[in-house]
Design a protein around this motif. Sequence first.
Motif, PDB file in Angstrom:
ATOM      1  N   ARG A 288      -0.083  -0.944  -0.325  1.00 21.49           N
ATOM      2  CA  ARG A 288       0.554  -0.295  -0.152  1.00 21.49           C
ATOM      3  C   ARG A 288       1.071   1.316   0.031  1.00 21.49           C
ATOM      4  NH1 ARG A 288      -5.705  -0.975   2.062  1.00 21.49           N
ATOM      5  NH2 ARG A 288      -5.602   0.396   0.684  1.00 21.49           N
ATOM      6  N   GLY A 289       0.269   2.614  -0.855  1.00 23.69           N
ATOM      7  CA  GLY A 289       0.708   3.763  -1.059  1.00 23.69           C
ATOM      8  C   GLY A 289      -0.071   4.365   0.591  1.00 23.69           C
ATOM      9  N   TRP A 290       0.488   5.991   0.936  1.00 25.04           N
ATOM     10  CA  TRP A 290      -0.457   6.321   1.580  1.00 25.04           C
ATOM     11  C   TRP A 290      -1.164   7.131   0.734  1.00 25.04           C
ATOM     12  CZ3 TRP A 290       0.368  12.387   2.818  1.00 25.04           C
ATOM     13  CH2 TRP A 290       0.632  12.460   1.403  1.00 25.04           C
ATOM     14  N   MET A 291      -1.275   7.126  -0.386  1.00 25.53           N
ATOM     15  CA  MET A 291      -3.137   7.590  -1.248  1.00 25.53           C
ATOM     16  C   MET A 291      -2.597   6.582  -2.231  1.00 25.53           C
ATOM     17  SD  MET A 291      -2.292  12.089  -1.642  1.00 25.53           S
ATOM     18  CE  MET A 291      -2.235  12.958  -0.356  1.00 25.53           C
ATOM     19  N   LYS A 293      -5.616   5.620  -5.323  1.00 26.27           N
ATOM     20  CA  LYS A 293      -6.783   5.827  -6.370  1.00 26.27           C
ATOM     21  C   LYS A 293      -7.248   4.446  -6.995  1.00 26.27           C
ATOM     22  CE  LYS A 293      -9.047   9.591  -9.240  1.00 26.27           C
ATOM     23  NZ  LYS A 293      -9.161  10.332  -9.791  1.00 26.27           N
ATOM     24  N   ASP A 294      -7.753   3.564  -6.842  1.00 25.42           N
ATOM     25  CA  ASP A 294      -8.147   2.795  -8.112  1.00 25.42           C
ATOM     26  C   ASP A 294      -7.755   1.791  -7.628  1.00 25.42           C
ATOM     27  OD1 ASP A 294     -11.364   4.278  -8.589  1.00 25.42           O
ATOM     28  OD2 ASP A 294      -9.724   4.413 -10.686  1.00 25.42           O
ATOM     29  N   GLY A 295      -7.048   1.791  -6.581  1.00 29.84           N
ATOM     30  CA  GLY A 295      -5.873   0.513  -6.229  1.00 29.84           C
ATOM     31  C   GLY A 295      -4.774   1.325  -6.385  1.00 29.84           C
ATOM     32  N   LYS A 296      -4.990   2.296  -7.270  1.00 30.29           N
ATOM     33  CA  LYS A 296      -2.914   2.428  -7.602  1.00 30.29           C
ATOM     34  C   LYS A 296      -2.621   3.505  -6.881  1.00 30.29           C
ATOM     35  CE  LYS A 296      -3.435   0.542 -12.028  1.00 30.29           C
ATOM     36  NZ  LYS A 296      -3.518   0.703 -13.490  1.00 30.29           N
ATOM     37  N   LEU A 297      -1.718   3.962  -6.956  1.00 33.05           N
ATOM     38  CA  LEU A 297      -0.834   5.335  -6.304  1.00 33.05           C
ATOM     39  C   LEU A 297      -1.255   6.524  -7.137  1.00 33.05           C
ATOM     40  CD1 LEU A 297       1.415   6.437  -3.881  1.00 33.05           C
ATOM     41  CD2 LEU A 297       2.805   6.421  -6.065  1.00 33.05           C
ATOM     42  N   ALA A 298      -1.738   7.123  -5.899  1.00 35.58           N
ATOM     43  CA  ALA A 298      -2.127   8.333  -6.106  1.00 35.58           C
ATOM     44  C   ALA A 298      -1.622   9.752  -6.412  1.00 35.58           C
ATOM     45  CB  ALA A 298      -3.492   8.377  -4.914  1.00 35.58           C
ATOM     46  N   ASP A 299      -1.599  10.716  -7.020  1.00 35.09           N
ATOM     47  CA  ASP A 299      -1.463  12.436  -6.929  1.00 35.09           C
ATOM     48  C   ASP A 299      -0.929  13.059  -5.670  1.00 35.09           C
ATOM     49  OD1 ASP A 299      -2.964  13.521 -10.086  1.00 35.09           O
ATOM     50  OD2 ASP A 299      -0.977  11.955  -9.918  1.00 35.09           O
ATOM     51  N   ASP A 300       0.259  13.134  -5.032  1.00 34.76           N
ATOM     52  CA  ASP A 300       0.317  13.261  -3.378  1.00 34.76           C
ATOM     53  C   ASP A 300      -0.999  14.434  -3.242  1.00 34.76           C
ATOM     54  OD1 ASP A 300       1.819  11.646  -3.778  1.00 34.76           O
ATOM     55  OD2 ASP A 300       4.071  13.511  -3.896  1.00 34.76           O
ATOM     56  N   GLY A 301      -1.406  15.488  -4.579  1.00 35.21           N
ATOM     57  CA  GLY A 301      -2.514  16.339  -3.673  1.00 35.21           C
ATOM     58  C   GLY A 301      -4.013  16.229  -3.571  1.00 35.21           C
ATOM     59  N   ALA A 304      -9.076  13.431  -1.096  1.00 34.16           N
ATOM     60  CA  ALA A 304      -9.621  11.832  -0.570  1.00 34.16           C
ATOM     61  C   ALA A 304      -9.300  10.222  -0.461  1.00 34.16           C
ATOM     62  CB  ALA A 304     -10.356  12.177  -1.824  1.00 34.16           C
ATOM     63  N   ASN A 305      -8.177  10.413  -1.583  1.00 34.33           N
ATOM     64  CA  ASN A 305      -7.697   8.518  -1.248  1.00 34.33           C
ATOM     65  C   ASN A 305      -6.260   8.301  -0.050  1.00 34.33           C
ATOM     66  OD1 ASN A 305      -8.832   7.581  -3.847  1.00 34.33           O
ATOM     67  ND2 ASN A 305      -8.051   9.439  -5.465  1.00 34.33           N
ATOM     68  N   LEU A 306      -6.389   9.400   0.783  1.00 33.71           N
ATOM     69  CA  LEU A 306      -5.801   8.574   1.508  1.00 33.71           C
ATOM     70  C   LEU A 306      -6.442   7.373   1.903  1.00 33.71           C
ATOM     71  CD1 LEU A 306      -4.959  12.113   3.744  1.00 33.71           C
ATOM     72  CD2 LEU A 306      -3.018  10.813   3.163  1.00 33.71           C
ATOM     73  N   ILE A 307      -5.137   6.521   2.488  1.00 33.78           N
ATOM     74  CA  ILE A 307      -5.957   5.195   3.041  1.00 33.78           C
ATOM     75  C   ILE A 307      -5.540   5.066   4.415  1.00 33.78           C
ATOM     76  CG2 ILE A 307      -5.036   4.373   1.503  1.00 33.78           C
ATOM     77  CD1 ILE A 307      -2.394   2.835   3.027  1.00 33.78           C
ATOM     78  N   TYR A 308      -5.142   6.141   5.812  1.00 37.32           N
ATOM     79  CA  TYR A 308      -5.257   6.164   6.773  1.00 37.32           C
ATOM     80  C   TYR A 308      -6.433   7.654   6.991  1.00 37.32           C
ATOM     81  CZ  TYR A 308      -3.856   6.248  11.595  1.00 37.32           C
ATOM     82  OH  TYR A 308      -4.256   5.672  12.913  1.00 37.32           O
ATOM     83  N   LYS A 309      -8.046   7.302   7.096  1.00 34.81           N
ATOM     84  CA  LYS A 309      -7.940   8.674   7.378  1.00 34.81           C
ATOM     85  C   LYS A 309      -7.888   9.507   8.686  1.00 34.81           C
ATOM     86  CE  LYS A 309     -10.503   7.118   3.254  1.00 34.81           C
ATOM     87  NZ  LYS A 309      -9.502   7.454   2.449  1.00 34.81           N
TER      88      LYS A 309
END
Length: 622
Positions: A288-291, A293-301, A304-309
């Motif tokens: 897992r990455g810290w962000m 999107k659709d199971g893939k690494l998202a942009d740092d900005g 909404a896709n932080l995996i730890y809320k």
Amino acid sequence: MKLKEKLIIPPSAPYQFWMTEEIRPLHEKWAAFRKQRREGGVKPHTDFMSDEEFIAYHALRGKRDLYFLGKYVLGFTWLEAPLHVDLAYAWTRPNGTKDETGRVYGRERMALIPRGHLKTTLLTQTSILFDLINNPEERILLYSSVAGLAEGVMAPIKTILQGGGTHGQFFLQCYPYLVPNRKEKDKWTNSILIVKRKGAYTDPSIKASGVGSVLTSGHFTKFYIDDIVGEELPREQMMKTVKAFDGLSYLSASMATSEKRIIGTRWAFFDVYSRIMRRNPNVCIALRGWMEKDGKLADDGDRANLIYKQYGVAREKGWTVERAQIEFMKEALQKKADNPFLFSCQFKNNPRDDARLGFNEDWWQYARREGDYIVDLDADGKPTRKIQLAACNVFILVDPNTGRLPGERTADNNVRKSVDYAGFVVLAVAPDNTWYVLRAYRKRWSADVIVDQIFNMVDIWHPVKVIFEQRAAQYVFKTNFQQEFKRGRPVFFLDDFKGGNDSKEERIKSLMPKYKAGMIRHLEGSVEVNKGTAALEEELLDFPNADYDDIGDALSGAQGKVWAPGATPLAALRRQQREDDDLEKLDQGSARAWRSIIKQRENQTSSWFAGDTIDDSPERYE
């Protein structure tokens, strides 16, 4: 229905696998209690269930639900369902089960989670207690980068077993059968814990240790390897850590039921975790990455896709969840500014130095072999075009080892412990000059074995020519091939490429434009094929600091030495053939003189065959 099909568990299983007929009536009361609390109610649990039922429910469900045990029995309230429920289920699901993607869950599992996401809390501390609750006879090794870190991880476990902390007494009410007698408790130390058990074992229930510590004759039923890499290590120290991890397998050699649980965060392109994944493709149940999107690494900005809320942070500090996420992001992005490479490891779990001008994993293109054809694959693994292998020119490239044997002295006067690696690449060049790496090998073969294997490869692949690294070819392989040709083994064209450590880095760098343009494709296929492809990619991704560069060096020898079908002038080939025919008609002395003239005229680098006494073997080079 086949047995293995019965083992497939539906996606909803993480939320239902803990339910039993014994738990169900208690769960209905618990659910009613939790619902009124979520709606703002303040009624105590005794309005819904008795204290005995409350303890019984937590004990029963905690024995089956790792997430519930951690959050509600042990009091690790910062655990969050969106991230940790599925993670807990994957960590504890039965061996041999298969998920919807086809991944098989076995006795060795690994989870790579970013820093600050409670991976140790759930997957080590809670999971160790989960194991002991279900089987007090377990003997568990908790292993980390240093013994002190392992002891620190074990400290909360010790506190809970002593009835300390906010939930220690409640835990002991749920599982009183774990409390040992005073004699066993007196044996507890910072690195050893023993729970109440029936067996008479030499090993404790939990032992904490780390890299560099001496472990002898241990018979552990389960290994928890938590952050075996605890800091940014130089290459030499990283290799020591890899060896320490590999050495753990010997401790469980007599224990057929031993299991491994590996928890960590990436530290480098080449670390223990990448090696584990190459060895066992099914081992990583969570990367897992810290962000995302659709199971893939998202942009740092993309907050909404932080995996730890950050729900737990919000409760602790009295913030809104949105503010907690913003504060977390600020801290994380500051770390990225301070050290981009470390951030790519510790938060993205995808080691990548943006300032480093090296090979990029996005450049890899793939193909597969289907009978007599090579099939190009797109990013989703779907076929795009098909080309006959017979329509390509095939070359074999070799970066041989020195031929020095164990016990001999190296250039820096150290005693060699093993034979060097040699790199081999079977390369097909298509009519459009696309290169296909059909096979890649890194082997510790002696010079004699290399010669035999080259003849085997030639018999299989029928290459246009075999190309050796020049210096090694001159000093090691000259006599070997001469003797084999004399004995009547099939002859083939030989060539060489300029070798030496001084030019190696530039040669390998010269592959970058071709990779970036998508003109080099790696083959996917059997285990052996994939193993060679993974080894080549590992070398290139960690270039120029890779531990091994033998396959990459062999591939770099193709520059200026291989060509697409039809690219070599026909007249030059015919001239070479005429010269070869004429050379065979000359006497031995005239043949030597003629070779000398050819060498001066063409300034060949392949002088290691010039002037020898083999007049009946092909000695012309492209």
